[in-house]
Design a protein around this motif. Structure first.
Motif, PDB file in Angstrom:
ATOM      1  N   ILE A  90       0.724  -1.235   0.140  1.00  0.00           N
ATOM      2  CA  ILE A  90       0.047  -0.177  -0.026  1.00  0.00           C
ATOM      3  C   ILE A  90       0.974   1.365  -0.014  1.00  0.00           C
ATOM      4  O   ILE A  90       1.743   1.293   0.776  1.00  0.00           O
ATOM      5  CB  ILE A  90      -0.992   0.146   1.294  1.00  0.00           C
ATOM      6  CG1 ILE A  90      -1.802  -1.308   1.298  1.00  0.00           C
ATOM      7  CG2 ILE A  90      -1.938   1.107   0.948  1.00  0.00           C
ATOM      8  CD1 ILE A  90      -2.750  -1.414   2.457  1.00  0.00           C
TER       9      ILE A  90
ATOM     10  N   PHE B 171       0.537   5.489   0.155  1.00  0.00           N
ATOM     11  CA  PHE B 171      -0.353   6.518   0.754  1.00  0.00           C
ATOM     12  C   PHE B 171       0.354   7.963   0.358  1.00  0.00           C
ATOM     13  O   PHE B 171       1.583   8.182   0.528  1.00  0.00           O
ATOM     14  CB  PHE B 171      -0.615   6.640   2.229  1.00  0.00           C
ATOM     15  CG  PHE B 171      -1.407   5.716   2.973  1.00  0.00           C
ATOM     16  CD1 PHE B 171      -2.763   5.391   2.551  1.00  0.00           C
ATOM     17  CD2 PHE B 171      -0.689   4.667   3.433  1.00  0.00           C
ATOM     18  CE1 PHE B 171      -3.217   4.230   3.183  1.00  0.00           C
ATOM     19  CE2 PHE B 171      -1.348   3.463   4.037  1.00  0.00           C
ATOM     20  CZ  PHE B 171      -2.677   3.481   3.836  1.00  0.00           C
TER      21      PHE B 171
ATOM     22  N   VAL C  80      -3.401   5.135  -2.622  1.00  0.00           N
ATOM     23  CA  VAL C  80      -4.346   5.756  -1.882  1.00  0.00           C
ATOM     24  C   VAL C  80      -4.024   7.090  -1.791  1.00  0.00           C
ATOM     25  O   VAL C  80      -2.932   7.552  -1.166  1.00  0.00           O
ATOM     26  CB  VAL C  80      -4.588   5.092  -0.615  1.00  0.00           C
ATOM     27  CG1 VAL C  80      -5.692   5.666   0.221  1.00  0.00           C
ATOM     28  CG2 VAL C  80      -4.839   3.549  -0.771  1.00  0.00           C
TER      29      VAL C  80
ATOM     30  N   ALA D 241      -8.510   2.663   0.823  1.00  0.00           N
ATOM     31  CA  ALA D 241      -7.770   1.599   0.829  1.00  0.00           C
ATOM     32  C   ALA D 241      -8.427   0.152   0.688  1.00  0.00           C
ATOM     33  O   ALA D 241      -8.199  -0.666   0.046  1.00  0.00           O
ATOM     34  CB  ALA D 241      -6.848   1.511   2.063  1.00  0.00           C
TER      35      ALA D 241
ATOM     36  N   SER E 116      -8.406  -2.466  -2.213  1.00  0.00           N
ATOM     37  CA  SER E 116      -8.314  -3.767  -2.056  1.00  0.00           C
ATOM     38  C   SER E 116      -9.322  -4.779  -2.660  1.00  0.00           C
ATOM     39  O   SER E 116      -8.961  -5.868  -3.246  1.00  0.00           O
ATOM     40  CB  SER E 116      -8.015  -3.905  -0.596  1.00  0.00           C
ATOM     41  OG  SER E 116      -6.883  -3.088  -0.078  1.00  0.00           O
TER      42      SER E 116
END
Length: 396
Positions: free
Chosen positions: A214, A216, A237, A258, A262
């Motif tokens: 992930i 950000f 994200v 998120a 996903s």
């Protein structure tokens, strides 16, 4: 750099070959990144255009040989080169931060990171007989990525930021961010994200996806937009900030995005309208009973339809207009009307002693985007034909 050649070029098959794309940022110009592929061990080969997103643009190719001669190389043409290279030009992000929705190759001069999307940037190689050649991407950090197949989501490459390794539901997940507050508040959001992802994965027990990284990226609230994107092994994200700071609403939006992205990795078999609406509905639902509970999907729809001029359009008609005719103005319906549809179905299923959670993994769809008759029949068995017809007439 060539990873392996198991036999001579006359006898080698594409399954025996693997190429490495070396990513090399320009030391003096952060907007330039070179991609270098050692092709010396290949006989003749072809370079296929990269997958595209919004535009058909492709990077110009350079063919280099040991004698130092460099020439332009063409796509879809038999080539003999010791090395193929190309240069990518990255766009500098503006004062609002990274706009993930555009998925443009970008960089931040201030924070020292860069982003490369496979779209329009990473051409593929085949043998002369047009058999695909596997490829790895080698980042300057030493991290290797696998170039996914053309049926999988695109590869995203991130450089310049050191990832943090977290244990999320028993899997090592790399978290990358350009916002220090996200790092400082890990203990606050990590338990919620773990709960969300655990729940979403449980909806599709036959799915093999269990971990993904992930990233950000800050996005200023003044831009009035926040988005995300799902790649082959990484989701992006946006984290909304005001004066560089996150607030409670920002964290709620971050966790919802998120979860939404996903879901796109967990479930890749639904048509566009269902993929987006299910991802959004379950992103919202995954936040129930947490400190970051999201707004009710029906309430959002009731407010949204008062001002959205295309609100009366059914989801299946919107799906056709977007996917077949490119009419992107209908896309918001998947994010607002779609979740309201699934909430209605989930509510009546729950009242009848079942739930959408128990059925969603087995849903199949027709080429037109419609729920397959077998899936509709399963719902109707539980809620009745009259209730199904009423809901489908209102939304589909």
């Amino acid at each position: 750099m060539l990873l392996s050649v198991l036999t001579s070029s006359l006898l080698t098959t594409s399954n025996d070959l693997a190429l490495t794309y070396q990513i090399k940022p320009n030391a003096t110009d952060p907007s330039q990144v070179s991609v270098i592929v050692n092709t010396k061990a290949l006989a003749e080969f072809q370079v296929l255009p990269a997958r595209t997103m919004a535009t058909p643009s492709q990077p110009p190719l350079i063919c280099s040989n040991e004698n130092g001669i460099q020439t332009s190389a063409a796509y879809d043409t038999n080539l003999q080169c010791d090395q193929i290279s190309w240069t990518l030009t990255l766009a500098e992000i503006d004062q609002h931060g990274f706009d993930i929705a555009k998925q443009l190759d970008s960089y931040s001069k201030q924070k020292g990171w860069y982003f490369i999307s496979e779209f329009n940037s990473l051409p593929r190689f085949t043998t002369r007989q047009q058999q695909p050649i596997e490829a790895k991407i080698l980042m300057p950090s030493g991290v290797e990525k696998t170039l996914p197949s053309e049926t999988q989501p695109p590869l995203f490459l991130l450089g310049g930021l050191a990832p943090i390794s977290l244990d999320i539901n028993g899997h090592r997940v790399h978290i990358t961010t350009d916002n220090q507050q996200i790092v400082e508040t890990i203990d606050q959001w990590k338990p919620v994200l773990e709960s969300q992802l655990g729940y979403l994965v449980s909806l599709y027990p036959q799915n093999r996806a269990s971990r993904w990284d992930i990233a950000f990226f800050e996005r200023d609230k003044a831009a009035r937009s926040a988005s995300g994107a799902a790649g082959s092994d990484t989701i992006l994200v946006n984290a909304l900030v005001e004066n560089g700071k996150l607030d409670a609403d920002s964290m709620t939006m971050l966790l919802k995005i998120a979860a939404h992205e996903s879901m796109h990795i967990i479930n890749q078999s639904a048509p566009l309208w269902a993929s987006e609406s299910l991802a959004e509905y379950y992103a919202m639902k995954s936040l129930n009973n947490t400190p970051y509970a999201y707004a009710n999907a029906d309430n959002q729809w009731q407010q949204f339809k008062q001002s959205f001029p295309l609100a009366s359009t059914g989801l299946l008609d919107a799906h056709k207009k977007v996917s077949s005719q490119g009419m992107q103005q209908y896309y918001p319906l998947f994010y607002v009307k779609g979740p309201a549809f699934w909430l209605s179905i989930d509510t009546v299923l729950t009242e009848a002693g079942s739930s959408l959670d128990k059925l969603v993994a087995d849903f199949t769809f027709e080429p037109s985007g419609k729920l397959a008759p077998s899936s509709v029949e399963r719902i109707v068995e539980i809620i009745g034909q009259q209730t199904w017809q009423k809901i489908s007439n209102s939304y589909l």
